[in-house]
Design an enzyme around this catalytic site. Sequence first.
Site, PDB file in Angstrom:
ATOM      1  N   SER A 142      65.786  48.408  61.203  1.00 59.17           N
ATOM      2  CA  SER A 142      66.486  47.243  60.661  1.00 59.17           C
ATOM      3  C   SER A 142      67.718  47.733  59.927  1.00 59.17           C
ATOM      4  O   SER A 142      67.825  48.920  59.587  1.00 59.17           O
ATOM      5  CB  SER A 142      65.561  46.500  59.679  1.00 59.17           C
ATOM      6  OG  SER A 142      66.248  45.498  58.966  1.00 59.17           O
ATOM      7  N   TYR A 155      59.687  46.192  51.967  1.00 54.56           N
ATOM      8  CA  TYR A 155      60.097  46.090  53.371  1.00 54.56           C
ATOM      9  C   TYR A 155      61.196  47.109  53.676  1.00 54.56           C
ATOM     10  O   TYR A 155      61.176  47.788  54.707  1.00 54.56           O
ATOM     11  CB  TYR A 155      60.593  44.671  53.660  1.00 54.56           C
ATOM     12  CG  TYR A 155      61.090  44.460  55.074  1.00 54.56           C
ATOM     13  CD1 TYR A 155      60.202  44.347  56.136  1.00 54.56           C
ATOM     14  CD2 TYR A 155      62.452  44.366  55.344  1.00 54.56           C
ATOM     15  CE1 TYR A 155      60.655  44.145  57.436  1.00 54.56           C
ATOM     16  CE2 TYR A 155      62.920  44.168  56.640  1.00 54.56           C
ATOM     17  CZ  TYR A 155      62.014  44.058  57.674  1.00 54.56           C
ATOM     18  OH  TYR A 155      62.470  43.863  58.958  1.00 54.56           O
TER      19      TYR A 155
END
Length: 248
Positions: A142, A155
């Site tokens: 990501s 995260y």
Amino acid sequence: MELNGKVAIITGGGSGIGRATAIAFGKAGAGVVIANRNVEKGEEVAQFIRSNGGKAIFVKTDVTQSEDVEALVNLTVKEFGRLDIAFNNAGIDGSHLPLAQQSEKDVTDLLDVNVKGVWLSMKYEIAQMLQNGGGAIVNNSSIFGLNGYPTWSVYTATKHAVTGMTKAAALEYAQQGIRINAVGPGPIETPLLEVGTGGNPHSYSGFVPMGRIGQPEEIANAVLWLSSDSASFVTGHTLPVDGGVSAQ
């Protein structure tokens, strides 16, 4: 780009980026194995690929369980005879809270799926690819694996782990015919982002230099390229596909 004769596993292949990538691989001629916890969604994608002339099967898989991942790879080889490509896409985003407000359960779940799940997947995929004489693995990291963002601390940590694990594993197997890369999606119109934004994923458009969020197919195209012979000299790289976010 053609993948005729290749066999690919896509974890988290039942929706969003995984679904788009599975369909793209099927169109490119690969035999596709969709791994997903949700049976209905996984079966739907496999049937869609078959109905459009492709080859696909679904295998119910929880990537946090070693026996599931080992069975996934074994069933792939049983059905198609080999494993050439893997897109380790399964992931969750957890609670969007400051670090001190995160619960231990949420942190454990994030680490289990996003880090342990990628490690387990690569562990069994690499073992099989070594028997084939090589292969290509793409992990879904990501932009959160390249930068830091408030209220996403855990995260972000898991995606940094994916980016680092991709680099290290790529070096370990660089001379054994296995290329290992990652993609770094920015905001993409997926069910996960829709939930995370309270139903309006396009609210992230102002965060993106290109002025819009991305589509799952745009990530699928990057994964397809990294998995193909067109990227034969690329390994250890995390490719941002983010409309310019990581350039800021």
